[in-house]
Structures are given as C-alpha cells and as structure tokens.
Design a protein around this motif. Structure first.
Motif, PDB file in Angstrom:
ATOM      1  N   ALA A 138     -16.135   8.668 -44.234  1.00 31.76           N
ATOM      2  CA  ALA A 138     -15.861   7.867 -45.432  1.00 31.76           C
ATOM      3  C   ALA A 138     -17.123   7.252 -46.023  1.00 31.76           C
ATOM      4  O   ALA A 138     -17.092   6.691 -47.118  1.00 31.76           O
ATOM      5  N   GLN A 139     -18.245   7.317 -45.273  1.00 30.15           N
ATOM      6  CA  GLN A 139     -19.524   6.755 -45.705  1.00 30.15           C
ATOM      7  C   GLN A 139     -19.388   5.274 -46.056  1.00 30.15           C
ATOM      8  O   GLN A 139     -19.801   4.819 -47.131  1.00 30.15           O
ATOM      9  N   THR A 140     -18.824   4.533 -45.092  1.00 30.33           N
ATOM     10  CA  THR A 140     -18.616   3.112 -45.314  1.00 30.33           C
ATOM     11  C   THR A 140     -18.673   2.359 -44.002  1.00 30.33           C
ATOM     12  O   THR A 140     -18.554   2.942 -42.924  1.00 30.33           O
ATOM     13  N   LEU A 141     -18.841   1.041 -44.076  1.00 30.87           N
ATOM     14  CA  LEU A 141     -18.793   0.183 -42.902  1.00 30.87           C
ATOM     15  C   LEU A 141     -17.353  -0.158 -42.560  1.00 30.87           C
ATOM     16  O   LEU A 141     -16.522  -0.344 -43.453  1.00 30.87           O
ATOM     17  N   LEU A 142     -17.056  -0.247 -41.264  1.00 29.65           N
ATOM     18  CA  LEU A 142     -15.741  -0.655 -40.802  1.00 29.65           C
ATOM     19  C   LEU A 142     -15.843  -2.040 -40.166  1.00 29.65           C
ATOM     20  O   LEU A 142     -16.864  -2.376 -39.557  1.00 29.65           O
ATOM     21  N   PRO A 143     -14.804  -2.862 -40.283  1.00 36.06           N
ATOM     22  CA  PRO A 143     -14.839  -4.188 -39.655  1.00 36.06           C
ATOM     23  C   PRO A 143     -14.880  -4.069 -38.137  1.00 36.06           C
ATOM     24  O   PRO A 143     -14.211  -3.216 -37.547  1.00 36.06           O
ATOM     25  N   ALA A 144     -15.655  -4.931 -37.491  1.00 41.38           N
ATOM     26  CA  ALA A 144     -15.783  -4.899 -36.032  1.00 41.38           C
ATOM     27  C   ALA A 144     -14.537  -5.466 -35.370  1.00 41.38           C
ATOM     28  O   ALA A 144     -13.931  -6.425 -35.867  1.00 41.38           O
ATOM     29  N   PRO A 145     -14.104  -4.887 -34.255  1.00 41.99           N
ATOM     30  CA  PRO A 145     -12.970  -5.436 -33.501  1.00 41.99           C
ATOM     31  C   PRO A 145     -13.314  -6.834 -32.973  1.00 41.99           C
ATOM     32  O   PRO A 145     -14.489  -7.195 -32.858  1.00 41.99           O
ATOM     33  N   PRO A 146     -12.295  -7.636 -32.620  1.00 38.91           N
ATOM     34  CA  PRO A 146     -12.567  -8.976 -32.088  1.00 38.91           C
ATOM     35  C   PRO A 146     -13.134  -8.918 -30.675  1.00 38.91           C
ATOM     36  O   PRO A 146     -13.090  -7.891 -30.002  1.00 38.91           O
ATOM     37  N   ASP A 147     -13.694 -10.048 -30.228  1.00 40.34           N
ATOM     38  CA  ASP A 147     -14.140 -10.258 -28.851  1.00 40.34           C
ATOM     39  C   ASP A 147     -15.362  -9.437 -28.465  1.00 40.34           C
ATOM     40  O   ASP A 147     -15.644  -9.272 -27.277  1.00 40.34           O
ATOM     41  N   LEU A 148     -16.101  -8.947 -29.450  1.00 44.01           N
ATOM     42  CA  LEU A 148     -17.366  -8.288 -29.153  1.00 44.01           C
ATOM     43  C   LEU A 148     -18.502  -9.289 -29.353  1.00 44.01           C
ATOM     44  O   LEU A 148     -18.329 -10.312 -30.010  1.00 44.01           O
ATOM     45  N   PRO A 149     -19.690  -9.032 -28.781  1.00 46.84           N
ATOM     46  CA  PRO A 149     -20.806  -9.983 -28.937  1.00 46.84           C
ATOM     47  C   PRO A 149     -21.124 -10.262 -30.405  1.00 46.84           C
ATOM     48  O   PRO A 149     -21.072  -9.371 -31.252  1.00 46.84           O
ATOM     49  N   ASN A 150     -21.476 -11.505 -30.690  1.00 47.21           N
ATOM     50  CA  ASN A 150     -21.840 -11.890 -32.056  1.00 47.21           C
ATOM     51  C   ASN A 150     -23.236 -11.416 -32.435  1.00 47.21           C
ATOM     52  O   ASN A 150     -23.593 -11.412 -33.615  1.00 47.21           O
ATOM     53  N   ALA A 151     -24.036 -11.071 -31.437  1.00 48.88           N
ATOM     54  CA  ALA A 151     -25.377 -10.548 -31.678  1.00 48.88           C
ATOM     55  C   ALA A 151     -25.718  -9.595 -30.539  1.00 48.88           C
ATOM     56  O   ALA A 151     -25.279  -9.790 -29.405  1.00 48.88           O
ATOM     57  N   SER A 152     -26.488  -8.562 -30.835  1.00 52.95           N
ATOM     58  CA  SER A 152     -26.832  -7.575 -29.812  1.00 52.95           C
ATOM     59  C   SER A 152     -28.232  -7.035 -30.076  1.00 52.95           C
ATOM     60  O   SER A 152     -28.699  -6.997 -31.220  1.00 52.95           O
ATOM     61  N   THR A 153     -28.887  -6.621 -28.999  1.00 52.64           N
ATOM     62  CA  THR A 153     -30.271  -6.150 -29.097  1.00 52.64           C
ATOM     63  C   THR A 153     -30.458  -4.706 -28.645  1.00 52.64           C
ATOM     64  O   THR A 153     -31.519  -4.130 -28.837  1.00 52.64           O
ATOM     65  N   ALA A 154     -29.454  -4.122 -28.006  1.00 53.76           N
ATOM     66  CA  ALA A 154     -29.538  -2.725 -27.553  1.00 53.76           C
ATOM     67  C   ALA A 154     -28.127  -2.187 -27.406  1.00 53.76           C
ATOM     68  O   ALA A 154     -27.180  -2.953 -27.187  1.00 53.76           O
ATOM     69  N   ILE A 155     -28.000  -0.860 -27.501  1.00 51.70           N
ATOM     70  CA  ILE A 155     -26.677  -0.248 -27.385  1.00 51.70           C
ATOM     71  C   ILE A 155     -26.827   1.174 -26.850  1.00 51.70           C
ATOM     72  O   ILE A 155     -27.835   1.845 -27.129  1.00 51.70           O
ATOM     73  N   ALA A 156     -25.858   1.616 -26.048  1.00 50.95           N
ATOM     74  CA  ALA A 156     -25.871   2.977 -25.507  1.00 50.95           C
ATOM     75  C   ALA A 156     -24.443   3.442 -25.301  1.00 50.95           C
ATOM     76  O   ALA A 156     -23.557   2.633 -24.994  1.00 50.95           O
ATOM     77  N   VAL A 157     -24.212   4.740 -25.445  1.00 51.32           N
ATOM     78  CA  VAL A 157     -22.886   5.335 -25.303  1.00 51.32           C
ATOM     79  C   VAL A 157     -22.864   6.186 -24.043  1.00 51.32           C
ATOM     80  O   VAL A 157     -23.817   6.924 -23.761  1.00 51.32           O
ATOM     81  N   ALA A 208     -22.214   0.416 -23.831  1.00 52.51           N
ATOM     82  CA  ALA A 208     -22.933  -0.664 -23.156  1.00 52.51           C
ATOM     83  C   ALA A 208     -23.708  -1.406 -24.235  1.00 52.51           C
ATOM     84  O   ALA A 208     -24.423  -0.796 -25.032  1.00 52.51           O
ATOM     85  N   VAL A 209     -23.536  -2.725 -24.274  1.00 55.90           N
ATOM     86  CA  VAL A 209     -24.138  -3.549 -25.320  1.00 55.90           C
ATOM     87  C   VAL A 209     -25.011  -4.606 -24.660  1.00 55.90           C
ATOM     88  O   VAL A 209     -24.555  -5.338 -23.776  1.00 55.90           O
ATOM     89  N   GLY A 210     -26.270  -4.687 -25.071  1.00 57.78           N
ATOM     90  CA  GLY A 210     -27.176  -5.720 -24.577  1.00 57.78           C
ATOM     91  C   GLY A 210     -27.299  -6.847 -25.573  1.00 57.78           C
ATOM     92  O   GLY A 210     -27.253  -6.622 -26.792  1.00 57.78           O
ATOM     93  N   THR A 211     -27.447  -8.073 -25.100  1.00 58.22           N
ATOM     94  CA  THR A 211     -27.457  -9.248 -25.977  1.00 58.22           C
ATOM     95  C   THR A 211     -28.786 -10.000 -25.885  1.00 58.22           C
ATOM     96  O   THR A 211     -29.568  -9.793 -24.955  1.00 58.22           O
ATOM     97  N   PRO A 212     -29.036 -10.911 -26.838  1.00 53.20           N
ATOM     98  CA  PRO A 212     -30.293 -11.672 -26.830  1.00 53.20           C
ATOM     99  C   PRO A 212     -30.470 -12.566 -25.604  1.00 53.20           C
ATOM    100  O   PRO A 212     -31.609 -12.908 -25.255  1.00 53.20           O
ATOM    101  N   ASP A 213     -29.367 -12.989 -24.950  1.00 53.12           N
ATOM    102  CA  ASP A 213     -29.473 -13.886 -23.803  1.00 53.12           C
ATOM    103  C   ASP A 213     -29.456 -13.149 -22.460  1.00 53.12           C
ATOM    104  O   ASP A 213     -29.284 -13.766 -21.412  1.00 53.12           O
TER     105      ASP A 213
END
Length: 467
Positions: A426-445, A453-458
């Motif tokens: 659709a070439q568009t952004l989708l809303p993020a599901p609830p209860d995920l980190p509010n900020a992240s610094t790394a990601i891997a599938v 796997a989501v890495g956070t600033p803290d």
C-alpha cells in the motif's frame, strides 16, 4: 497446495552429504515445521520394492529438493531398483502430469558436485535442464538461507502487511545492558538473540542472559563466523572473537596501525559482511573501506563512480544483503548508493534530500533497499535500477530497519517514537500495535520471520511474536 502446510520432500543418498543434508534439513524445519519436511531415514535396500509410503510423499510434495553430492549417479545391478532415481523419476512425472499444482523440482548441489551429473539414467534426463541451487561448504549458512527464502516466497504467498501486524504481540524482555542496544542478531536456529551495546558489552539470550564486557568503545556490529560456532564483535578500539556455545572470549585484537596508534576514530561506523569474512569501516572523511578478517587488513574501497569520475562517498549508515552480494550505504548528505559487494562494483547512487541517511536495509530476496533520512523520510528503492517511492514519518529518528520474510512489511526502530511499520504494497505507514517500546535503537527479525527482537535506549531487549 495448502498455504499453511507446504510439503517439501528431500531426496538424497544416505551415504553421501550427511553434514550438508543435516544442515539443510534443520534450516527447512526451522522455517516450514517438522511435519512439512519429509526425508526418509531408513537404509536403502537394493533390489527391494519401492515403498508405497515414499511414493505417496512424493506425489503430495509441492517442492522436491534433490540433494546431489559427488558420485551421485551410481551403478546398480540388472533388476535392482535405485530408490533415489525412482524418487526423482516420480517427482518429474508428477510435475509434468499436474501442471496446475506447480510442483517444482530443485537440484541442490553439495560437496562441490558438478551439474548436470555425468551418466544420468535415461529415466531422469529431464533433471539436467533444471536450474540448481548450490550449497557451498564455506558459505553454507548464507546459501541455505537464500534457498529457504526462495522456497518461502514461491511456496507461500506473501501475507498482507495489516494481517501480519494484527498478530504481533509482546512476548518477553530482559535488560542485559547499562546503555543503549546498538545491534541485534538472531542465531540461525532462531533460539538465541545476541545484542551489542553502547556500554561495550555483548549479551547472549537463550533462556537466561549471559553478558560479557571488554570493549572500551560502543559495540557497533556483531556477526557469526561462517561455521556459526563463533561470534565476532567490533568496536572502534578492538575486534573480539567469542565461542558461541558458552560465550567464552577466544581472541582479541586491538585495532592499531603500524605505528601503534588507533586504526579507527570513535566517530567511524562499521558493518560486517555476512559470515564475518570482512568488515567495512566508514570514516567521516572518505569512502567506505573493506578490511579482511581475522587480521583487520585493509583490502579495498567502495568507491562511488559516475561516468568514469570518482566522487567521494561519506557514509552515515551501511549494510549488506543476506547473501553478501549487495552492499548499500547512506551518506551524510542524503545520498543512497548500492554496490556489487564481492566485486566492489558501483551500481547506482540517488539523492533523497540533504538530511543524513541514518539507516539502510536490503530485503531478503535482494530486490529492495530501504533507507531512512534524519528528517523521518523512509524510502524504498528497486535495487535493479534505483527507482523509488517514499513515506514520511514525522521526523522519526530511525536507527535500524528490517524486512519481514514472507510479508509486505518493513519494520523500523526509532529512537524518538514507537516502532514504525511500512506496508510495502500500500506504500503507507501502519499504526503500531499497543504495548511496544516507545523508543528503540536496534531491531532484528528471526530467520523464520515469526519474532522481532527490539533494542531500547535504556539497554533492554524485548521480543515480540508475529505468530
């Protein structure tokens, strides 16, 4: 063919290619499930009747992988049956008689086997016109991943991005680090997550967390060696080699030049090629440079050339395709570029805007390149020609990107917003599901695409399930 239960049949000679076969079988099971990957584990008994069970499994299969090692063609006595030849004959006949089912037979070469094999029996001559996959001993993991991803794409239609996102749920989280998570990596079996951090530590998470310190500078990238038994971690000050089984430090090299001074500055960025054979360092004043491992010896440079002229490319982000064939980078002045990685041949470069490119990622099939600018502009590029489209993410500071296998979904970590999800169809952004980190610094599938796997600033690592 069932979308949920693709059937894969492994045809092989039990006396040959045991190591390659076992590795391929485990990789297939990881993605498709044990119930959907069949291999006969009983001994071949020359002269006996071909089992009806094998015939049924071949006729049910959507994909038949014919594992071919050296001396694959063998002589049999008159009147005896060669079970492997019979398996291939039945598979070829089934593919011919059931064109609507689209059965595919794929020769898989192992142990340096040539193709087509010499002296093919007349009953399976049609095998010689098929395109084989090759599992090289020194690139086995990357080659197996590429084969599995091609099967995944062909056997199972892509899931709709919204459907995938609707099934995303937080699973578990740990806080192994005291500073931001800088990089993440999944093991090939999907059972372990490894993370590197700004505090100079590396952590393994498999049930419990094992944390190791020692880098004096932030860990910028991590990679398995080609045998998957060792892990490499890299910072501006040193390169470390770990035993993957118990996290024991095996070797450490300070990155110094001939005069004993630091080889790299703290502001340089790094990226490992798949299988940890080389790494690329990008200074803030010159082109990305390739260094051979394990000695960190300078080898060559990724140069940007236009009509024969060399234009300096100062990288702000870099990455490789899963098979190591494509190297992509984003510059500090808003240019995205792609090279043929192994030959270091420049393909194209396109300007996005004047904002630095903070992250790049190549899709698993090597067709798409994603990039993210510092002003929140996310771009999707066709690697073959550099054509693109864009979505805007309201000044999001994207720090990492990953394509989900078998889904039209791009996932982006952001240091100042929730995780971003881009619907590629659709070439568009989708809303993020609830209860995920509010900020992240790394990601891997994960290799099978069912977990993030989501890495956070803290210093936290959070797992999310897409099942």
């Amino acid at each position: 063919m069932s979308q949920e239960n693709p059937q894969i049949f492994l045809s092989y000679r039990q006396k040959y290619s045991k190591t390659a076969l076992e590795g391929l079988y485990k990789r297939l099971v990881l993605t498709f499930g044990k119930d959907n990957v069949f291999r006969d584990t009983k001994s071949e008994r020359p002269g006996t009747k071909f089992p009806s069970m094998l015939q049924e499994k071949i006729l049910e299969a959507d994909r038949v992988l014919v594992v071919i090692g050296t001396d694959w063609v063998r002589r049999v006595r008159e009147g005896e049956m060669d079970w492997v030849v019979e398996e291939v004959r039945l598979a070829l006949l089934n593919a011919k008689n059931k064109p609507r089912k689209k059965v595919e037979i794929i020769p898989v070469l192992v142990d340096g086997a040539s193709f087509p094999p010499k002296h093919l029996p007349p009953a399976i001559q049609d095998l010689s016109v098929l395109t084989p996959a090759v599992l090289r001993p020194d690139h086995f993991q990357a080659d197996a991943d590429a084969l599995v991803h091609s099967l995944f794409k062909k056997v199972i239609p892509k899931q709709i991005a919204k459907e995938t996102l609707s099934r995303l749920r937080p699973a578990a989280k740990k806080r192994p680090h005291a500073a931001w998570v800088s990089c993440l990596l999944w093991s090939s079996d999907g059972k372990t997550v490894i993370s590197g951090s700004g505090d100079g530590s590396v952590a393994w998470w498999k049930g419990r967390v094992r944390k190791k310190e020692g880098h004096e500078a932030p860990v910028q990238c991590i990679s398995f060696t080609r045998d998957q038994k060792h892990l490499l971690s890299l910072s501006a000050d040193r390169l470390r080699l770990w035993a993957n089984s118990n996290s024991e430090l095996l070797n450490e090299s300070e990155l110094l030049n001939e005069e004993g001074d630091p080889l790299f500055n703290d502001d340089e960025i790094f990226a490992f090629a798949p299988l940890g054979e080389v790494f690329v360092a990008a200074p803030k004043s010159n082109d990305p440079a390739v260094f051979l491992l394990p000695e960190a010896e300078y080898f060559d440079t990724y140069k940007r050339t236009t009509w024969g002229a060399h234009k300096r490319f100062v990288a702000n982000s870099m990455g490789f395709s899963a098979d190591g064939e494509i190297f992509a980078a984003g510059s500090i002045d808003g240019v995205v570029a792609a090279w043929l990685a192994r030959k270091r041949v420049f393909r194209w470069a396109k300007g996005v805007n004047r904002s630095p490119i903070n992250a790049v990622s190549v899709s698993l099939d090597g067709q798409l390149l994603a990039s993210a600018s510092g002003n929140g502009l996310i771009s999707i590029w066709q690697l073959k020609d550099g054509s693109e489209w864009h979505v805007e993410a309201a000044n999001a500071d994207v720090t990492g990107m990953a394509f989900l296998p078998n889904s039209d979904l791009l996932v982006c970590a952001s240091a100042n917003s929730p995780i971003l999800f881009v619907d590629l169809s659709a070439q568009t952004l989708l809303p993020a599901p609830p209860d995920l980190p509010n900020a992240s610094t790394a990601i891997a599938v994960s290799p099978d695409g069912t977990r993030l796997a989501v890495g956070t600033p803290d210093g936290q690592v959070q797992l999310c399930s897409v099942k």
